[in-house]
Motif scaffolding. Structure first.
Motif, mmCIF file in Angstrom:
data_model
loop_
_atom_site.group_PDB
_atom_site.id
_atom_site.type_symbol
_atom_site.label_atom_id
_atom_site.label_comp_id
_atom_site.label_asym_id
_atom_site.label_seq_id
_atom_site.Cartn_x
_atom_site.Cartn_y
_atom_site.Cartn_z
ATOM 1 N N PRO A 394 0.770 -1.152 0.008
ATOM 2 C CA PRO A 394 0.003 -0.014 -0.033
ATOM 3 C C PRO A 394 0.931 1.322 0.095
ATOM 4 N N ALA A 395 0.374 2.377 -0.461
ATOM 5 C CA ALA A 395 1.157 3.573 -0.496
ATOM 6 C C ALA A 395 1.445 4.197 0.591
ATOM 7 N N ALA A 396 0.722 3.885 1.645
ATOM 8 C CA ALA A 396 1.091 4.356 2.981
ATOM 9 C C ALA A 396 2.236 3.527 3.647
ATOM 10 N N ASP A 397 2.398 2.353 3.087
ATOM 11 C CA ASP A 397 3.187 1.433 3.967
ATOM 12 C C ASP A 397 4.734 1.197 3.068
ATOM 13 N N GLY A 398 5.344 2.289 2.538
ATOM 14 C CA GLY A 398 6.476 1.945 2.189
ATOM 15 C C GLY A 398 6.774 1.718 0.798
ATOM 16 N N ALA A 399 5.884 1.857 -0.090
ATOM 17 C CA ALA A 399 5.817 1.725 -1.733
ATOM 18 C C ALA A 399 6.572 2.393 -2.181
ATOM 19 N N ALA A 400 7.005 3.666 -1.887
ATOM 20 C CA ALA A 400 8.014 4.622 -2.360
ATOM 21 C C ALA A 400 9.394 3.856 -2.531
ATOM 22 N N GLN A 401 9.626 2.975 -2.005
ATOM 23 C CA GLN A 401 10.859 2.230 -2.196
ATOM 24 C C GLN A 401 11.065 1.503 -3.135
ATOM 25 N N ALA A 402 9.926 0.846 -3.770
ATOM 26 C CA ALA A 402 9.690 0.035 -4.728
ATOM 27 C C ALA A 402 10.320 0.487 -6.315
ATOM 28 N N PRO A 403 10.281 1.586 -6.794
ATOM 29 C CA PRO A 403 10.757 2.052 -7.901
ATOM 30 C C PRO A 403 12.157 1.821 -8.005
ATOM 31 N N GLN A 404 13.066 2.060 -6.715
ATOM 32 C CA GLN A 404 14.367 2.363 -6.717
ATOM 33 C C GLN A 404 14.835 0.400 -6.882
ATOM 34 N N TRP A 405 13.985 -0.388 -6.222
ATOM 35 C CA TRP A 405 14.040 -1.989 -6.199
ATOM 36 C C TRP A 405 14.010 -2.403 -7.650
ATOM 37 N N ALA A 406 12.928 -1.704 -8.312
ATOM 38 C CA ALA A 406 12.615 -1.956 -9.738
ATOM 39 C C ALA A 406 13.785 -1.853 -10.691
ATOM 40 N N ARG A 407 14.360 -0.565 -10.456
ATOM 41 C CA ARG A 407 15.402 -0.070 -11.410
ATOM 42 C C ARG A 407 16.769 -1.144 -10.957
ATOM 43 N N THR A 408 17.058 -1.437 -9.764
ATOM 44 C CA THR A 408 18.297 -2.367 -9.600
ATOM 45 C C THR A 408 18.039 -3.753 -10.360
ATOM 46 N N ILE A 409 16.658 -4.270 -10.329
ATOM 47 C CA ILE A 409 16.642 -5.730 -10.743
ATOM 48 C C ILE A 409 16.415 -5.443 -12.282
ATOM 49 N N THR A 410 15.852 -4.238 -12.914
ATOM 50 C CA THR A 410 16.108 -4.197 -14.307
ATOM 51 C C THR A 410 17.505 -4.208 -14.877
ATOM 52 N N LEU A 411 18.338 -3.335 -14.123
ATOM 53 C CA LEU A 411 19.795 -3.206 -14.538
ATOM 54 C C LEU A 411 20.574 -4.642 -14.553
ATOM 55 N N ARG A 412 20.037 -5.210 -13.482
ATOM 56 C CA ARG A 412 20.759 -6.602 -13.479
ATOM 57 C C ARG A 412 20.105 -7.664 -14.288
ATOM 58 N N PHE A 413 18.923 -7.953 -14.502
ATOM 59 C CA PHE A 413 18.340 -8.991 -15.146
ATOM 60 C C PHE A 413 17.698 -8.564 -16.574
ATOM 61 N N ALA A 414 17.301 -7.436 -17.040
ATOM 62 C CA ALA A 414 16.776 -7.339 -18.409
ATOM 63 C C ALA A 414 17.800 -7.373 -19.421
ATOM 64 N N ASP A 415 17.889 -8.850 -19.920
ATOM 65 C CA ASP A 415 18.784 -9.076 -21.043
ATOM 66 C C ASP A 415 17.762 -8.951 -22.254
ATOM 67 N N GLY A 416 16.674 -8.816 -22.254
ATOM 68 C CA GLY A 416 15.696 -8.495 -23.549
ATOM 69 C C GLY A 416 14.388 -8.516 -23.459
ATOM 70 N N ARG A 417 13.625 -8.230 -24.301
ATOM 71 C CA ARG A 417 12.025 -7.815 -24.147
ATOM 72 C C ARG A 417 11.421 -9.044 -23.390
ATOM 73 N N HIS A 418 11.808 -10.193 -23.282
ATOM 74 C CA HIS A 418 11.227 -11.194 -22.238
ATOM 75 C C HIS A 418 11.138 -10.981 -21.009
ATOM 76 N N GLU A 419 12.515 -10.353 -20.421
ATOM 77 C CA GLU A 419 12.547 -10.056 -19.118
ATOM 78 C C GLU A 419 11.873 -8.547 -18.826
ATOM 79 N N VAL A 420 11.852 -7.803 -19.916
ATOM 80 C CA VAL A 420 11.347 -6.598 -19.526
ATOM 81 C C VAL A 420 9.953 -6.659 -19.419
ATOM 82 N N GLY A 421 9.165 -7.371 -20.279
ATOM 83 C CA GLY A 421 7.841 -7.526 -20.380
ATOM 84 C C GLY A 421 7.172 -8.423 -18.973
ATOM 85 N N SER A 422 7.936 -9.176 -18.613
ATOM 86 C CA SER A 422 7.799 -10.040 -17.159
ATOM 87 C C SER A 422 7.727 -8.995 -16.133
ATOM 88 N N LEU A 423 8.854 -8.175 -16.080
ATOM 89 C CA LEU A 423 8.973 -7.254 -14.917
ATOM 90 C C LEU A 423 7.813 -6.015 -15.102
#
Length: 537
Positions: A394-423
């Protein structure tokens, strides 16, 4: 290969009497070193533990995957050497349709019932055919993929036997595609189809088109393959994967449902069907196939806890709180085999907390787990589950941290459109996460293009240095593999010129320290680096 007392054979057969009968036939021919496996799981254990000269495998294995699926799994994992002879034994007349479409095929297949002499004659004939490709197999064992590809092209030109020529071209196409040489692979497959309507070549074109991002054209060919070979489940798998790459999870689930109907006890396919339903937002429907995958998989010694983790996620997202504690305990008991290790365990606890309406506890678990996002043991599936859980905060319970986590995960694992689509699909409840994923992937593409431009301008060492720097910063496998390929090319050229290549060897050591060694291409990089080190010494 001569069949004698030194020949080692694995017989994979769920009927004990049939297995013993085959052992007796082999013993009469002087082959006394034979072992048996009664199901695919046991066979995988044996094939990973030692190298056999030949494998005799029944197509219908009862539990789990069938013989064709086992062959494809073992070849893809690199656990089955190409030099190993594989002969399929089947009572199904429609297996002919499957084997003509499959890219990975046995060296021969024998229809039941058969006589002792027929079995021995077919084994000898298959061994002679296999020997034709032996020069390429020896090169591949040494990690010399490019020379092996060239050797296969030469063998295809020299062959005066149509089957031998097609065998060489089939393996050559597979290697080209695996090495990322997509245009040469496409040309080879299309050249075969221009002369001979081979379903495996059509399947090869479909796979290359999918890798090139042309999912629509790939899907058209796969529909044609399925029409010719309606029981060839790998075509359904690729069709479903293409749909997943395009974000069509519901359509992918419908395709996998048909494949599951053909092989209802294949643990991997049940798992994929369940996860497709889960990604399409049908968590309640996902529970049944995932539960079946878990129940069947418990009797398989190579079954891991991933399906249990996805089952826990499906139950959490559908509000089915029953069995969550039991699943957590079962998953924790297999911690040593758990992909993602501590990260996945933290996600499991967070999913349970979210299902039980305890968002602050879920946030605490995810914050703890985020420390493992860059750990070597964290894989894409674990990171994807982490993101899906974070996007539900929920927005009131720490969701603000999620975009930075999403960025870290993408930089590490997004090798192509399959990974991006899944993310993107996992993060879709959270708009800021999806935007972070898009921006991070655009950065990765820019870095890859910049390195390629340097290489095209002849600045190989600058390009390699850039790839090494970016790969070590992001731990992105695609950048890491590009970096390895370029460093190896420079090192081999320098060694041939009598120049020092210590800097390139050090860069390779850094990359290979964290790149996944179960990947065939990376295994080839390791062998090439070892050859450089031997020459240096």
């Amino acid at each position: 290969m001569a069949f004698d007392a030194n020949t080692t054979v694995l017989i994979i057969e769920d009927s004990q009497s049939m297995a013993q009968g085959i052992r007796a036939i082999l013993a009469q021919a002087g082959v006394t070193q034979s072992e048996t496996a009664s199901h695919a799981g046991e066979a995988q254990n044996r094939l990973r533990a030692r190298r056999y000269d030949a494998v005799l495998c029944d197509y219908n294995l009862g539990q789990g995957m069938n013989g064709q699926e086992l062959l494809e799994t073992m070849r893809r994992s690199g656990a089955l050497p190409l030099a190993t002879l594989w002969v399929m034994i089947t009572g199904e007349r429609n297996y002919t349709q499957v084997v003509t479409a499959a890219e990975t095929v046995p060296d021969d297949y024998i229809l039941k019932p058969f006589t002792s002499q027929l079995l021995l004659d077919r084994l000898e004939a298959a061994a002679r055919r296999k020997a034709w490709l032996a020069p390429a197999h020896k090169l591949l064992d040494k990690g010399k993929v490019e020379p092996a590809i060239q050797t296969l092209r030469e063998l295809a030109q020299q062959a005066d036997n149509r089957l031998y020529r097609l065998d060489a071209l089939r393996l050559c196409g597979e290697l080209l595609a695996r090495e990322g040489q997509l245009e040469p692979a496409l040309q080879l497959y299309r050249a075969v189809l221009a002369q001979d309507e081979q379903p495996w070549a059509k399947m090869g074109v479909a796979r290359v088109l999918a890798l090139q991002g042309d999912g629509a054209a790939s899907n058209t060919l796969l529909d044609e393959v399925i029409a010719v070979a309606p029981r060839y489940t790998e075509a359904y798998d690729l069709l479903a994967q293409n749909m997943i790459d395009d974000g069509q999870y519901q359509e992918a689930a419908a395709v996998l449902e048909k494949a599951v109907a053909i092989s209802p006890r294949n643990v991997t396919r049940l798992h994929h069907y369940g996860t497709a339903l889960l990604r399409s937002g049908e968590a309640a429907r996902a529970v049944e196939p995932l539960q079946k995958a878990v129940e069947i998989g418990r009797n398989n010694s190579v079954f891991g806890p991933e399906a249990m983790v996805d089952l826990l996620q499906a139950r959490s997202e559908s509000g089915q709180t029953q069995q969550l504690d039991r699943l957590q305990n079962e998953i924790a008991a297999q911690m040593g085999r758990l992909p993602g290790g501590p990260l996945t365990m933290a996600v499991c606890r967070a999913l349970a907390a979210l299902a039980q309406q305890r968002p602050q506890q879920a946030l605490a678990q995810l914050t703890e787990g985020a420390e493992w996002l860059r750990a070597p043991e964290t894989d894409f599936g674990s990171a994807l589950r982490f993101l899906a859980a974070a996007a539900r905060l929920p927005a009131a319970d720490g969701a603000a941290q999620a975009p930075q986590w999403a960025r870290t995960i993408t930089l590490r694992f997004a090798d192509g459109r399959h990974e991006v689509g899944s993310l993107q699909e996992a993060a879709h409840p959270h708009a800021a996460c999806t935007e972070a994923i898009s921006q991070a992937y655009a950065e990765l593409e820019d870095r890859s293009r910049a390195a390629l431009e340097l290489a095209n301008q002849g600045q190989l060492e600058e390009a390699a240095a850039m790839l090494l720097r970016e790969a070590m910063s992001s731990l992105n496998c695609r950048l890491g593999m590009y970096g390895c390929a370029m460093l190896l090319r420079i090192a081999e050229n320098r060694q041939q010129a009598g120049q020092d290549c210590a800097e390139q060897l050090q860069g390779l050591r850094q990359l290979l320290h964290w790149l996944p060694h179960d990947n065939e291409r990376i295994q080839g990089f390791v062998k090439r680096r070892q050859a450089l080190l031997r020459h240096k010494d």
